[in-house]
Motif scaffolding. Sequence first.
Motif, PDB file in Angstrom:
ATOM      1  N   HIS A   9       0.819  -1.209   0.000  1.00  0.00           N
ATOM      2  CA  HIS A   9       0.000   0.000   0.000  1.00  0.00           C
ATOM      3  C   HIS A   9       0.859   1.268   0.000  1.00  0.00           C
ATOM      4  O   HIS A   9       1.890   1.332   0.673  1.00  0.00           O
ATOM      5  N   GLU A  10       0.357   2.252  -0.757  1.00  0.00           N
ATOM      6  CA  GLU A  10       0.915   3.608  -0.806  1.00  0.00           C
ATOM      7  C   GLU A  10       2.426   3.610  -0.992  1.00  0.00           C
ATOM      8  O   GLU A  10       2.888   3.161  -2.009  1.00  0.00           O
ATOM      9  N   ALA A  38      -4.103   4.244  -3.314  1.00  0.00           N
ATOM     10  CA  ALA A  38      -5.498   3.888  -3.042  1.00  0.00           C
ATOM     11  C   ALA A  38      -6.398   4.061  -4.259  1.00  0.00           C
ATOM     12  O   ALA A  38      -7.298   3.260  -4.487  1.00  0.00           O
ATOM     13  N   THR A  72      -5.772  -5.151  -1.858  1.00  0.00           N
ATOM     14  CA  THR A  72      -5.499  -4.921  -3.281  1.00  0.00           C
ATOM     15  C   THR A  72      -4.079  -5.296  -3.703  1.00  0.00           C
ATOM     16  O   THR A  72      -3.909  -5.978  -4.708  1.00  0.00           O
TER      17      THR A  72
END
Length: 154
Positions: A9-10, A38, A72
């Motif tokens: 993430h990120e 995101a 994700t």
Amino acid sequence: MLGLVLVMHETLADAMLDCIRHILGSVPEGLVAVNVPAAEDVEHTVAHVREQALKVNSGSGVVFLTDLFGATPSNAAVRAGSELTEVPTVLVSGVNLPMLVRALGFRELSVSQVVERLVMGGRNGIVSTGATAPQRQTFNPAESDDSARNQHQQ
């Protein structure tokens, strides 16, 4: 040598590379980061992960290291791996820095051999300390500025 693809993430994947750079002095060849913002389209993420996996694959296979299983980044890595039918791949989720350092040390092994070692490394890297010495060792009575003081560290 196994290729390693951090998919997180990120900016977490880049942060892990920064830590490796700090520990080793440079980022080893065959280790890449894929940051997943995101708002990024999932199809774009899968394509980017697949592209990076092909980039680091030297013929031995690719290990995807993700931060959170089922999220994700993890799902994109699973899809990218399933699309790379000619490349042995595996996903290891819940990555932490000790696991990543261990992964770098086992890159000569096959994909199937490295999985158990990575999971074990991640678990063993989680240590709780309290009133006892680190890793239940006796305290070293050396002075705080004595070079022998920290010889118990691994």
